[in-house]
Motif scaffolding. Structure first.
Motif, PDB file in Angstrom:
ATOM      1  N   THR A   1       5.001   0.741   1.461  1.00  0.00           N
ATOM      2  CA  THR A   1       5.501  -0.370   2.267  1.00  0.00           C
ATOM      3  C   THR A   1       4.860  -1.664   1.789  1.00  0.00           C
ATOM      4  OG1 THR A   1       5.879  -1.172   4.528  1.00  0.00           O
ATOM      5  CG2 THR A   1       3.735  -0.158   4.073  1.00  0.00           C
ATOM      6  N   THR A   2       5.564  -2.786   2.024  1.00  0.00           N
ATOM      7  CA  THR A   2       5.075  -4.093   1.616  1.00  0.00           C
ATOM      8  C   THR A   2       5.732  -5.184   2.448  1.00  0.00           C
ATOM      9  OG1 THR A   2       4.673  -5.519  -0.306  1.00  0.00           O
ATOM     10  CG2 THR A   2       6.835  -4.508  -0.137  1.00  0.00           C
TER      11      THR A   2
ATOM     12  N   SER B   1       9.623  -4.164   3.718  1.00  0.00           N
ATOM     13  CA  SER B   1      10.402  -3.010   3.269  1.00  0.00           C
ATOM     14  C   SER B   1       9.508  -1.779   3.182  1.00  0.00           C
ATOM     15  CB  SER B   1      11.058  -3.284   1.910  1.00  0.00           C
ATOM     16  OG  SER B   1      10.078  -3.604   0.933  1.00  0.00           O
ATOM     17  N   ALA B   2      10.137  -0.629   3.072  1.00  0.00           N
ATOM     18  CA  ALA B   2       9.414   0.638   2.956  1.00  0.00           C
ATOM     19  C   ALA B   2      10.330   1.645   2.268  1.00  0.00           C
ATOM     20  CB  ALA B   2       8.992   1.152   4.330  1.00  0.00           C
ATOM     21  N   ALA B   3       9.720   2.670   1.672  1.00  0.00           N
ATOM     22  CA  ALA B   3      10.509   3.685   0.971  1.00  0.00           C
ATOM     23  C   ALA B   3       9.763   5.006   0.948  1.00  0.00           C
ATOM     24  CB  ALA B   3      10.823   3.230  -0.457  1.00  0.00           C
ATOM     25  N   LEU B   4      10.550   6.074   0.764  1.00  0.00           N
ATOM     26  CA  LEU B   4      10.026   7.441   0.760  1.00  0.00           C
ATOM     27  C   LEU B   4      10.787   8.251  -0.274  1.00  0.00           C
ATOM     28  CD1 LEU B   4       8.594   9.950   2.139  1.00  0.00           C
ATOM     29  CD2 LEU B   4      10.599  10.046   3.629  1.00  0.00           C
ATOM     30  N   ARG B   5      10.036   9.026  -1.089  1.00  0.00           N
ATOM     31  CA  ARG B   5      10.668   9.957  -2.022  1.00  0.00           C
ATOM     32  C   ARG B   5       9.880  11.248  -2.036  1.00  0.00           C
ATOM     33  NH1 ARG B   5      12.880   8.089  -7.722  1.00  0.00           N
ATOM     34  NH2 ARG B   5      13.737  10.189  -7.415  1.00  0.00           N
ATOM     35  N   VAL B   6      10.593  12.364  -2.040  1.00  0.00           N
ATOM     36  CA  VAL B   6       9.987  13.694  -2.138  1.00  0.00           C
ATOM     37  C   VAL B   6      10.810  14.513  -3.122  1.00  0.00           C
ATOM     38  CG1 VAL B   6       9.373  15.825  -0.928  1.00  0.00           C
ATOM     39  CG2 VAL B   6       9.128  13.615   0.230  1.00  0.00           C
TER      40      VAL B   6
ATOM     41  N   PHE C   1       0.841  -1.185   0.000  1.00  0.00           N
ATOM     42  CA  PHE C   1       0.000   0.000   0.000  1.00  0.00           C
ATOM     43  C   PHE C   1       0.880   1.240   0.000  1.00  0.00           C
ATOM     44  CE2 PHE C   1       0.411  -0.938   4.487  1.00  0.00           C
ATOM     45  CZ  PHE C   1       0.338   0.276   5.171  1.00  0.00           C
ATOM     46  N   SER C   2       0.392   2.286  -0.642  1.00  0.00           N
ATOM     47  CA  SER C   2       1.221   3.461  -0.899  1.00  0.00           C
ATOM     48  C   SER C   2       0.363   4.709  -0.971  1.00  0.00           C
ATOM     49  CB  SER C   2       2.001   3.279  -2.208  1.00  0.00           C
ATOM     50  OG  SER C   2       1.106   3.049  -3.293  1.00  0.00           O
TER      51      SER C   2
END
Length: 225
Positions: free
Chosen positions: A27-28, A172-177, A3-4
C-alpha cells in the motif's frame, strides 16, 4: 512511498500433496501501486519500491522462474542498477529471503526479514510500521486465507502510522498470491488492486471478500456437478 510484505508458506493442497504459496501485498499514498511494485509467481514473490524500478520486480521473478535463488537474483539486479541506493527491493523464494534498502531512500525507511517473510517501507512515520506489519503476520491465524492475513498485516502497519505523507489523500493497495498447486479455474481473488481510494485497505479487504465469495459461488454453480 510504500510499505509491503512478501511471504512464503507451505501447505497441503486439495490433491493431498505439499505445496508452496507466495504472496505479496503493498500500500502507498499514491495511486496505482499494483502496476508498479508487487510481483509473484509459483517460484517466489518480490516487491520493488522507493524510487521504483519496475524492471527489478519483473526480472527478479524471471530469474526465480529460471531457478536462481532469491538472494542471488535480486543482488545481481541491484549490482547492475546505478540507482540502487535509491531503491528498496525485497522478496522470498522456496528456500530463503532477501531485503535491501539503499542509503538514499527517504526516511523513515528500513526492512525486516523473518522466517519465510520480508517487510520493507520508506517515507513512514517510523520503524514501528514495519515491526507491526511483521508482528501481525507472524501472529495471524494460519487457518485464515493468506490473502486476508496479508491485508491484516498491512492494516496493522497502517494503524501504526503508515506512510507519513498525510497531505496525499489518494492512496492505493494491491495483493497477489501464487502457488505451486494447479487449480482449475485459478482463484482470481488472488490478484487484486485498489488503484485510487481514500480508504485503500478497507476497500481491498472488501474486494477480497467479495471476489472470494464470487469465486466460490461460480465453482458451485459451474463445477459442482
Amino acid at each position: 512511498m510504500t510499505f509491503s510484505i512478501c511471504v512464503r508458506e507451505e501447505y497441503t493442497g486439495e490433491d493431498g500433496d505439499t505445496h508452496d504459496r507466495f504472496g505479496v501485498a503493498v500500500t502507498t499514498r499514491l495511486p496505482g501501486v499494483g502496476t508498479l511494485c508487487p510481483f509473484a509467481s509459483e517460484n517466489g514473490a518480490v516487491a520493488t519500491q522507493s524510487f521504483t524500478n519496475v524492471e527489478l520486480g519483473r526480472k527478479g521473478i524471471d530469474y526465480l522462474d529460471d531457478g536462481l535463488a532469491v538472494e542471488d537474483a535480486l543482488r545481481a539486479l541491484l549490482n547492475a542498477d546505478e540507482g540502487r541506493e535509491q531503491r528498496q527491493l525485497h522478496g522470498v523464494d522456496g528456500d530463503g529471503t532477501f531485503a535491501f534498502s539503499g542509503d538514499d531512500c527517504h526516511g523513515w525507511y528500513g526492512h525486516v526479514e523473518g522466517k519465510n517473510y520480508t517487510v520493507a517501507g520508506n517515507l513512514l512515520t517510523g520503524e514501528s510500521v514495519v515491526d507491526a506489519t511483521a508482528a501481525a503476520y507472524e501472529e495471524g491465524d494460519e487457518d485464515e486465507p493468506v490473502g486476508k492475513r496479508l491485508v491484516d498485516a498491512l492494516e496493522a502497519g497502517y494503524a501504526e502510522g503508515g506512510d507519513k505523507r498525510e497531505d496525499l489523500e489518494i492512496q492505493s493497495a494491491a495483493l497477489r498470491v501464487e502457488t505451486t498447486e494447479e487449480r482449475a479455474p485459478d482463484p482470481y481473488y488472488h490478484d487484486l488492486r485498489v488503484d485510487a481510494s481514500r480508504t485503500p485497505l478497507a476497500d481491498l479487504r472488501e474486494t477480497y471478500a467479495a471476489a472470494r465469495a464470487g469465486y466460490e459461488a461460480a465453482i458451485e454453480k459451474y463445477h459442482g456437478e
